[in-house]
Design an enzyme around this catalytic site. Structure first.
Site, short mmCIF file in Angstrom:
data_model
loop_
_atom_site.label_atom_id
_atom_site.label_comp_id
_atom_site.label_asym_id
_atom_site.label_seq_id
_atom_site.Cartn_x
_atom_site.Cartn_y
_atom_site.Cartn_z
N GLU A 247 0.81 -1.23 0.00
CA GLU A 247 0.00 0.00 0.00
C GLU A 247 0.84 1.28 0.00
OE1 GLU A 247 -4.18 -0.39 1.68
OE2 GLU A 247 -2.91 -1.07 3.34
N HIS B 87 -0.69 5.37 7.87
CA HIS B 87 -1.82 4.53 7.48
C HIS B 87 -1.98 3.43 8.51
CE1 HIS B 87 -4.60 1.93 5.53
NE2 HIS B 87 -3.71 0.98 5.39
N HIS C 108 -4.77 0.55 10.81
CA HIS C 108 -6.02 -0.21 10.92
C HIS C 108 -6.51 -0.17 12.37
CE1 HIS C 108 -3.83 -2.76 7.65
NE2 HIS C 108 -4.33 -1.66 7.11
N HIS D 1 -11.66 -0.94 6.42
CA HIS D 1 -10.22 -1.12 6.32
C HIS D 1 -9.47 -0.36 7.42
CE1 HIS D 1 -6.50 -0.52 3.40
NE2 HIS D 1 -6.14 -0.88 4.61
MN MN Z 1 -4.08 -1.10 5.03
#
Ligand code: MN
Length: 246
Positions: A79, A98, A100, A170
């Protein structure tokens, strides 16, 4: 620009990885990057590995297309295009997380309960938190991951000028003008989500006004060195206790 800035930025990036793992924002997944101040089209990001294990030797430089810039052949994050596309469209952004982190995910899927800042520590969230719907760009059978430039670009468009974008089913991505603020924000996105879920279970919630989001952000983020020093000490100490097993 002073060349000596690069070693300090790489050291901060390693600490940022350890902190975000140690504070429960990243687990084996998720990542943090920082823009290269000497070559602003490029950015630094760890190779494909768990953030809690990152050292200076694991940092790789990437270019504006999200590809390795320094010939490194080690495995990279799927990603990485989240980072490359946001740096491309947001010159004000110097660092990106980024994640989760679990308390945030419900707000990416419950349409009637948008995430909003409810305390003085989370004013940076602002009054608008967009949600990225990957089905609009990748159909209804995708992995939900941002695995190419096109999806990274679409995510960056959804983020637009805001600070935080939720990614349906996500996680989230948060941006900041410094790496320390990016770490702070990623931690407090998770805190705000937890508090918001608790508050909503009690009754109707009073959120920060637009003016309060701006003033609280300025005052709190002006003190960024205080939490950074604490989180860094705690993360380095924690890593010392178990790194020998790696
Ligand atoms: Mn991810």
């Amino acid at each position: 620009m002073n060349k000596n800035k690069i070693p300090q930025i790489l050291e901060d990036l390693v600490d940022a990885n350890l902190i975000l793992f140690n504070e429960g924002v990243l687990d084996a997944f998720g990542h943090i990057s920082v823009r290269n101040p000497e070559q602003p089209s490029n950015f630094f990001l760890a190779r494909n590995m768990a953030p809690g294990l990152v050292t200076k030797e694991d940092i790789i430089e990437f270019n504006t297309e999200g590809e390795v810039a320094d010939g490194d052949t080690r495995k990279v994050y799927l990603e990485r295009f989240i980072h490359s596309e946001i740096y491309k469209s947001r010159p004000d952004v110097m660092a990106i997380v980024h994640s989760h982190s679990p308390s945030v995910v419900p707000f990416s899927v419950v349409k009637t309960s948008p995430m909003k800042p409810l305390c003085h520590m989370s004013g940076f969230i602002g009054t608008n938190v967009p949600i990225f719907e990957i089905r609009d760009h990748a159909g209804d059978d995708s992995s939900l991951l941002i695995t190419n430039n096109k999806l990274g670009h679409a995510l960056s468009n959804t983020l637009s000028k805001d600070t935080l974008v939720l990614m349906r089913g996500h996680g989230s991505t948060v941006v900041a003008p410094t790496i320390k603020q990016a770490v702070y924000r990623a931690i407090y996105v998770e805190v705000n989500a937890k508090l918001q879920s608790q508050a909503l279970s009690l009754g109707p919630v009073e959120f920060l006004s637009e003016g309060e989001t701006k003033t609280t952000q300025e005052v709190i983020e002006g003190q960024i060195e205080r939490p950074w020093a604490l989180w860094r000490a705690r993360a380095r100490q924690a890593q010392k206790q178990w790194i020998d097993f790696y």
